[in-house]
Design an enzyme around this catalytic site. Structure first.
Site, PDB file in Angstrom:
ATOM      1  NE  ARG A 251      -3.025  -0.697   3.608  1.00  0.00           N
ATOM      2  CZ  ARG A 251      -3.960  -0.494   4.359  1.00  0.00           C
ATOM      3  NH1 ARG A 251      -5.049  -0.453   4.009  1.00  0.00           N
ATOM      4  NH2 ARG A 251      -3.374  -0.355   5.817  1.00  0.00           N
ATOM      5  CG  ASP A 252       3.831   4.153   1.507  1.00  0.00           C
ATOM      6  OD1 ASP A 252       3.480   5.105   0.461  1.00  0.00           O
ATOM      7  OD2 ASP A 252       4.796   4.667   2.247  1.00  0.00           O
ATOM      8  CG  LEU A 253       4.761  -1.103  -3.431  1.00  0.00           C
ATOM      9  CD1 LEU A 253       3.994  -2.359  -4.381  1.00  0.00           C
ATOM     10  CD2 LEU A 253       5.839  -1.772  -3.048  1.00  0.00           C
TER      11      LEU A 253
END
Length: 801
Positions: A68-70
């Protein structure tokens, strides 16, 4: 829960005096964000990073973890070429539950701080539309983020970037990113389509798994061998390179037609001059100025002869052999030459072997160290620095025996500074390619400077007088055709462009540059036992044979070179030399038993597949992939109603049989080794009962097509490459590639007895680096083979500053 090579390893979690801590693996290198500060990456490197990242994300997804935070700041590039995913701080952990009442769901595991619907989490610019809206994120949200990262690696700019966060999020919801090719970049259309597929607004229209994305990227890399060959110069003999006809241009350049043909660009072009130093046909391995700066030593294999050392000078058109045969050149001091004895492979540049010294006045070589890739004298001429391969890894020894730098990746072109206090070399991204960057170390191993980017091609380097700068030949895209300068301070500048592939061999004390220029071609020859000479059947600039019809009247082949453009082209041609007929786009075409069709490997927007193309009247037919991700070594079953192929289902390679009427593929072997299958053909026996292949340990077997116990192939060696069954099915033709020749043997499959039946080589042996692939009819009366040729010339360049 996560244990994968592309995810940061956490070894322990604990608390010390009330403060929580993590123990992780130590990473050395830089984040992708830091790498991108220097601009976009070469296509090949961007795909390589994306593949590793996708595999890491896929491993997390399989454990129920969504990142969810690439973003580039959370992708770490280690100094040994690995990709590591960092910072799972916003990750969502799901518990896989058995579906009830026909439903399929993944419930978020109850935990403190669990996100609620409506919460917006992630980094603006890399969030998927559903994240922007505060909707639940899943695996496809990470795939969107991977798409934004791949877009940024290729273009050098963010896919969605506006003046404010609100405007950026609006763009994610409603706008498409600018075209990747809008800035003139040469992005393969298939890769552009993969990026667009990742960035679909609707999650259901994206790739549905990171594993699927990884294999599509790998399929693109595998299927675009021809563009890699046109952009990246592999270090081994499987190259398919530039046109042989360019040799004519090279001979023109050696004359007085004009220096503007040889150099291009602005600056000192009118003041630079070049003098040709060699006039024979063949491959130059390395060249160095003698310490007096007037004469030149070089290693070459001329006119089909063995590699040996020569001396020449600008004042003489002849080169004098130094009676050092089967030796290449590392470096020259006032009294000794450092040479390589017993080259391990055939390629341009330094040649791994045994480091030895020999007096310039003549004498027997004195062996110093083995497995040396590159070496140079430390000023004073009493000691050397070297790059050695030890137990599969490479190490810089400065001086010899004192290790200051190690890597699992290949390194080459080592040069010691004029003051002896620093050493420069090229650290390559892989063992079989030219992509890499220049590194400068001091005697303690401290990195003094590193080229600000990884080039798609690096070919040679040397120190400038004064020892403050290293010049090297490299290219941001395509072949190494530009000289750059890297200072110890880290400052880089472009010096000069040239036409064609160049290698910077050396720079003299007065600033003269020694430069090699190479032209490449892949050709195709027809060999019939008993005929006095082979016939040239080459069509364009990189003709690679893939099949010959049973009657020996037609040959099917692919063109991979510059002439074919962005896509490989399929052709058939009569062996009498009649003009070729273009069949379509793709590679590895194989005739059907009746000759009316070829089966070939081609690509859709995001995948590789098999096509049936008519050789006459008819319509192209696409075979269903049915879960197969990658294909190799396709052919026909004897009755013509089915094809076979080596396929990868996302886990293993196996041989499959598939009916052409629309049936699904059926595996006929256990997992196999596919590394050589692109060279091997005609795997099915004449009666259709057995298939040749190798197991995961490389051992050769005959697998029953209908199932049952396989039979070992007697007498088959690791050096053998399978070509074809004989008509009676009792023997097979196999060949061995000896770079300048190919030897074909008839192997009895029961007894293991083997007989040499033909030796293949073009009539002109100059510059040969590879013979193969080979295709032979089952009666042994017609053989068609391809070959690679490299022709080098050496020039003295003056006036370049």
């Amino acid at each position: 829960a996560l244990n994968h090579p592309n995810i940061l390893a956490i070894h322990d979690v604990g608390t010390h005096e009330g403060a929580p801590f993590l123990v992780t693996e130590l990473l050395e290198g830089e984040t992708l964000r830091e790498r991108l500060e220097a601009g976009p990456l070469p296509v090949r490197k961007a795909v390589e990073i994306a593949v590793q990242a996708a595999h890491g994300v896929a491993a997390a997804h399989e454990k129920g973890v969504f990142h969810r935070d690439l973003k580039p700041a959370n992708i770490f590039l280690t100094s040994d070429g690995r990709v590591k995913i960092l910072d799972f701080g916003l990750a969502k952990l799901t518990a896989r539950e058995e579906p009830a009442s026909g439903e399929s769901q993944a419930a978020t595991r109850t935990a403190a701080g669990v996100t609620e619907p409506g919460m917006v989490l992630g980094t603006v610019g890399y969030m998927a539309p559903e994240q922007v809206r505060g909707l639940p994120a899943d695996a496809r949200s990470d795939i969107f983020a991977l798409g934004t990262i791949l877009y940024e690696m290729l273009s050098g700019r963010r896919a969605f970037q506006k003046d404010s966060s609100a405007e950026t999020m609006t763009a994610i919801l409603k706008e498409d990113p600018p075209e990747l090719a809008g800035d003139g970049s040469k992005i393969p259309p298939a890769l552009d389509r993969i990026v667009r597929h990742c960035l679909e607004k609707n999650p259901s229209q994206r790739f549905q798994s990171a594993r699927d994305l990884a294999f599509h990227l790998e399929s693109l890399s595998s299927a675009s061998t021809r563009s890699e060959r046109a952009q990246t110069a592999p270090r081994i003999s499987s190259r398919r390179w530039l046109p042989f006809a360019a040799a004519v241009l090279l001979s023109v350049l050696a004359g007085a037609v004009g220096e503007w043909l040889f150099t291009r660009g602005s600056g000192t072009a009118s003041h630079a001059s070049h003098t040709p130093l060699t006039f024979s046909q063949g491959l130059i391995y390395a060249a160095r100025f003698a310490p007096d700066g007037q004469s030149v030593y070089y290693a070459a294999a001329w006119n089909g002869g063995p590699i040996q050392l020569y001396a020449t000078s600008p004042n003489s058109p002849e080169s004098r052999p130094l009676d050092l045969v089967n030796s290449s050149l590392f470096a020259a001091s006032p009294s000794q030459l450092a040479i390589s004895i017993g080259c391990k492979d055939v390629f341009m540049g330094d040649c791994e072997g045994t480091l030895a010294t020999v007096p310039v006045t003549g004498g027997a070589p004195r062996e110093i160290a083995d497995h040396v890739v590159s070496a140079d004298w430390i000023p004073g001429g009493s000691s050397m620095a070297a790059i050695r391969e030890v137990q599969g890894k490479f190490q810089v020894e400065f001086p010899l025996g004192h290790i200051v730098y190690q890597s699992a990746e290949w390194m080459d072109f080592l040069r010691v500074s004029p003051d002896g206090n620093a050493v420069a070399f090229v650290h390559f991204a892989a063992d079989e390619a030219d992509a890499g960057r220049v590194v400068i170390l001091d005697r303690s191993g401290k990195v003094l400077a590193r080229s600000p980017r990884e080039y798609l091609s690096v070919e040679g380097e040397a120190w400038r007088p004064g020892g403050k700068h290293v010049w090297y030949s490299a290219a941001k895209s395509g072949w190494a055709d530009t000289i750059y300068s890297l200072g110890i301070s880290g400052k880089q500048r472009e010096i000069r462009n040239f036409t064609g592939l160049i290698r910077l061999d050396d720079i003299s004390a007065n600033g003269q540059v020694l430069l090699s220029r190479d032209v490449w071609r892949t050709g195709m020859e027809l060999h019939r036992p008993g005929e006095p000479r082979d016939r040239d059947l080459s069509w364009l600039d990189a003709t690679v044979v893939s099949d010959v019809s049973p009657d020996g009247a037609n040959v099917a082949f692919s063109e991979y070179g510059e002439a074919s453009g962005a896509e490989p082209l399929l052709y058939m041609r009569k062996t009498d030399g009649s003009p070729a007929t273009k069949l379509g786009i793709g590679f590895l075409p194989v005739f059907s038993p009746d000759g009316k069709w070829v089966v070939a490997l081609t690509n859709t927007e995001t995948s590789q597949h098999l096509e049936l193309l008519p050789t006459g009247v008819g319509e192209t037919r696409v075979l269903k992939r049915s879960g197969i991700q990658q294909f190799l070594s396709a052919g026909w079953m004897p009755n013509g109603d089915a094809v076979y192929f080596a396929g990868n289902d996302g886990k293993d390679w196996r041989l499959y049989v598939q009916g052409i009427s629309g049936a699904a593929p059926r595996a006929i072997t256990p997992p196999i080794l596919a590394s050589s299958n692109h060279l091997e053909s005609d795997l099915i026996s004449p009666d259709g009962k057995f298939a040749f292949s190798r197991d995961m340990q490389g051992k050769a077997w005959l697998f029953p097509v209908a199932g049952g116990k396989p039979q070992p192939v007697s007498g088959f060696t690791p050096e053998d490459i399978w070509v074809n069954w004989t008509s009676d099915g009792g023997s097979a033709y196999v060949y061995q590639n000896h770079y300048s020749t190919g030897q074909v043997f008839l192997l009895n499959l029961s007894t293991g007895e083997r007989k040499l039946v033909m030796t293949l080589a073009p009539g002109d042996p100059s510059g040969l680096t590879d013979v193969g692939p080979v295709r032979i009819t089952s009666d042994g009366k017609t053989c068609v083979y391809s070959y690679d040729r490299d022709l080098s010339s050496l020039f003295l360049i003056q006036g370049v500053k």
